[in-house]
Design a protein around this motif. Structure first.
Motif, PDB file in Angstrom:
ATOM      1  N   ASP A 202       0.825  -1.205   0.000  1.00  0.00           N
ATOM      2  CA  ASP A 202       0.000   0.000   0.000  1.00  0.00           C
ATOM      3  C   ASP A 202       0.859   1.253   0.000  1.00  0.00           C
TER       4      ASP A 202
ATOM      5  N   SER B 237      -4.300   7.031  -3.252  1.00  0.00           N
ATOM      6  CA  SER B 237      -3.838   5.772  -2.666  1.00  0.00           C
ATOM      7  C   SER B 237      -3.654   4.757  -3.779  1.00  0.00           C
TER       8      SER B 237
ATOM      9  N   ARG C 244       0.304   5.692  -0.006  1.00  0.00           N
ATOM     10  CA  ARG C 244      -0.548   6.888  -0.042  1.00  0.00           C
ATOM     11  C   ARG C 244       0.361   8.097  -0.134  1.00  0.00           C
TER      12      ARG C 244
ATOM     13  N   SER D 145      -2.822   0.452  -4.214  1.00  0.00           N
ATOM     14  CA  SER D 145      -2.550  -0.836  -3.571  1.00  0.00           C
ATOM     15  C   SER D 145      -2.262  -1.876  -4.642  1.00  0.00           C
TER      16      SER D 145
END
Ligand SMILES: [Ca+2]
Ligand SMILES: [Ca+2]
Ligand SMILES: [Ca+2]
Ligand SMILES: [Ca+2]
Length: 235
Positions: free
Chosen positions: A141, A230, A143, A232
């Motif tokens: 992940d 974001s 951000r 992922s």
């Protein structure tokens, strides 16, 4: 600035003061920043710059402006932009030449959208942010911010086994449509050629079958809108 509202009461530009007034600040996190003038007598404009040459001073090399706004008796147009914590910012308030003086209240407001990276990803394989290894059942992940003061973020990850990999993106704040493209440096020259693109993520997510190896993921805003996003990557 670390969230919430900071008001500065009663500042003036003009007459005894200089025609322009400057404010210098940093943001503690990626933030949706708004700056408004109110209770204005006279009128003026605001321009927000970042310290592009990173010398701590506002100078002619710091430009163009990141955002602008204005305020007068009859109308107010606040500055509003999502911006990262990596920069030093300068706000310039300039009195309109039609007024001999300008008096105003100024309010800074921030809503924070914290990133999860210790450093900003660069734009080439040698400066890409390494997300580490990914195997089946795993997930990586990130951000962060892309936009006018930071055009793109390049990530690297290593797939340890052949897998179907899903890339998912979302815009957390600011303008929509962060562009995400997957690459592999097939000729190992530390440059990502257009022919080494494996495809882009057009919807919220896309999946593809990949062999074990090292891959790059580029997040950018080709229209240079300011976005907290974001990303992922899961297998
Ligand atoms: Ca500077
Ligand atoms: Ca960034
Ligand atoms: Ca970057
Ligand atoms: Ca290459």
């Amino acid at each position: 600035m670390n969230g919430g509202s900071v008001a500065r009461q009663r500042d003036t530009a003009g007459l005894v003061d200089a025609e322009k007034r400057f404010y210098k600040f940093r943001l503690g996190q990626i933030s949706d920043l708004s700056i408004a003038l109110s209770q204005v007598s006279g009128g003026g404009t605001m321009r927000l710059y970042n310290d592009t040459n990173r010398n701590g001073q506002f100078d002619f090399n710091d430009g163009p402006a990141v955002a602008s706004g204005s305020g007068s008796l009859s109308s107010n147009r606040p500055i509003s932009a999502v911006l990262p914590s990596t920069e030093t910012y300068f706000l310039e308030v300039t009195r309109d030449f039609t007024f001999s003086t300008m008096q105003y209240d100024i309010t800074f407001n921030t809503t924070q959208y914290p990133g999860n990276l210790p450093t900003d990803p660069g734009s080439e394989p040698t400066t890409a942010f390494n997300l580490g290894n990914l195997s089946r059942g795993g997930r990586l992940d990130a951000r962060d911010y892309v936009g006018t003061v930071d055009n793109n973020d390049l990530y690297r990850f290593t797939l340890t086994e052949a897998a179907t990999v899903t890339f998912a993106k979302a815009d957390i704040a600011g303008s929509i449509n962060t562009e995400v493209t997957i690459y592999q440096d097939q000729n190992n020259n530390n440059i990502l050629e257009l022919s080494e693109s494996l495809g882009s993520v057009f919807g919220p997510q896309a999946s593809t079958s990949l062999q074990a190896g090292t891959y790059y993921v580029l997040a950018g805003q080709f229209n240079l809108n300011n976005t907290a996003y974001s990303l992922s990557i899961s297998a």
